[in-house]
Design a protein around this motif. Structure first.
Motif, short mmCIF file in Angstrom:
data_model
loop_
_atom_site.label_atom_id
_atom_site.label_comp_id
_atom_site.label_asym_id
_atom_site.label_seq_id
_atom_site.Cartn_x
_atom_site.Cartn_y
_atom_site.Cartn_z
N HIS A 41 2.61 -7.49 2.85
CA HIS A 41 3.37 -6.25 2.98
C HIS A 41 4.88 -6.53 2.88
O HIS A 41 5.26 -7.55 2.30
N SER B 64 -4.03 -8.33 9.41
CA SER B 64 -3.95 -8.21 7.96
C SER B 64 -3.64 -9.56 7.33
O SER B 64 -4.23 -9.93 6.30
N HIS C 107 -3.30 3.36 6.80
CA HIS C 107 -3.52 3.52 8.24
C HIS C 107 -3.51 5.01 8.60
O HIS C 107 -2.62 5.75 8.16
N PRO D 296 -2.30 -1.32 6.27
CA PRO D 296 -3.69 -1.03 5.90
C PRO D 296 -4.47 -0.43 7.07
O PRO D 296 -4.13 -0.63 8.24
N ASN D 297 -5.50 0.29 6.74
CA ASN D 297 -6.34 0.91 7.76
C ASN D 297 -7.34 -0.12 8.29
O ASN D 297 -8.37 -0.38 7.66
N TYR E 9 -10.42 -2.47 2.43
CA TYR E 9 -9.25 -3.34 2.29
C TYR E 9 -9.68 -4.75 1.87
O TYR E 9 -9.10 -5.35 0.95
N SER E 10 -10.73 -5.26 2.50
CA SER E 10 -11.23 -6.60 2.16
C SER E 10 -11.74 -6.65 0.74
O SER E 10 -11.54 -7.64 0.02
N ILE F 275 0.87 -1.18 0.00
CA ILE F 275 0.00 0.00 0.00
C ILE F 275 0.90 1.23 0.00
O ILE F 275 1.49 1.57 1.04
N LEU G 200 -7.23 3.26 2.23
CA LEU G 200 -6.51 2.02 2.55
C LEU G 200 -5.38 2.25 3.54
O LEU G 200 -4.93 1.31 4.20
#
Length: 241
Positions: A70, A97, A21, A32-33, A43-44, A7, A19
């Motif tokens: 990541h 995640s 954080h 990801p947030n 995100y999903s 990301i 997306l």
């Protein structure tokens, strides 16, 4: 095929992707947030669209089976940024995640696996540096969380670069040991990672050993001279032997 979930982290907080954080404050890529329901849903959705497209072996588009979560979570400030956080919060968010990636990818192709990504700095830590975590400890924490909440198919995406990232040779590392207390794990002592994962305390719920992929590795040359390229070729042979 192995795919890395990345990301990009924009420098400005204005018009920031949902997306990212919300506490990310720099770095190359972001965590990801997962702090809000909206963030988790977005995100999903993105993960599901990608895994649907590359989760059908008959589609002709290719099949992703290894999902790398990541990049280099132990250097999260640069590679999976979520701001200045306690290591426990970083690890727990990363674990969530990984869970999402595994559940969503397996909904589209059973047999997908997720991998946690680490640098070669196995135990090479500065105690007061919040920007870094120990892969040795983080893998143990992920393992314990996974067994506690219901184990799933995850493994290790390790980056066993030489001690000096720009070294041409694979066999001159000195900051290494032949046990799990080693500051670094490089190609020169890569067997330490295997021995650690084969120990009874680190096996999966079914007693299998977690898989490993060396998803980054390389040897650099300071020039294109025949001498340096011969050393580079010898290092590749050493690594593959």
């Amino acid at each position: 095929v192995s795919a890395i979930v990345l990301i990009p982290c924009g420098q400005s907080t204005r018009n920031r992707s949902p997306l990212i954080h919300p506490e990310a404050d720099g770095g190359i890529y972001a965590m990801p947030n997962l702090t809000t329901q909206r963030g988790v849903l977005i995100y999903s959705h993105v993960l599901n669209e990608i895994s649907k497209r590359y989760g059908n072996p008959d589609s002709g588009r290719g099949l992703i089976t290894n999902w790398i979560a990541h990049n280099e979570i132990d250097f999260h400030h640069v590679w999976t940024n979520m701001g200045q956080q306690p290591s426990e919060i970083v690890m727990e968010t990363y674990y969530r995640s990984m869970r999402l990636i595994h559940q969503i990818s397996n909904a589209n192709y059973q047999g997908s696996r997720v991998f946690a990504s680490f640098t070669h700095h196995w135990n090479d830590l500065h105690r007061d540096d919040w920007k870094r975590m120990s892969p040795f400890k983080t893998i143990k924490d992920l393992h314990n969380l996974s067994l506690k909440e219901g184990d799933f198919d995850w493994g290790i995406a390790y980056h066993p670069y030489p001690e000096d990232l720009f070294s041409t040779t694979a066999w001159n590392d000195t900051n290494i040991q032949s046990n799990v207390q080693s500051p670094l794990i490089t190609i020169q002592n890569i067997e330490v990672l295997g021995e650690f994962l084969r120990s009874k305390s680190m096996r999966k719920h079914n007693r299998d050993t977690r898989p490993v992929i060396l998803s980054e590795q390389g040897f650099h040359t300071p020039s294109y001279s025949e001498h340096h390229q011969n050393l580079q070729a010898a290092s590749l042979l050493y690594a593959m032997d």
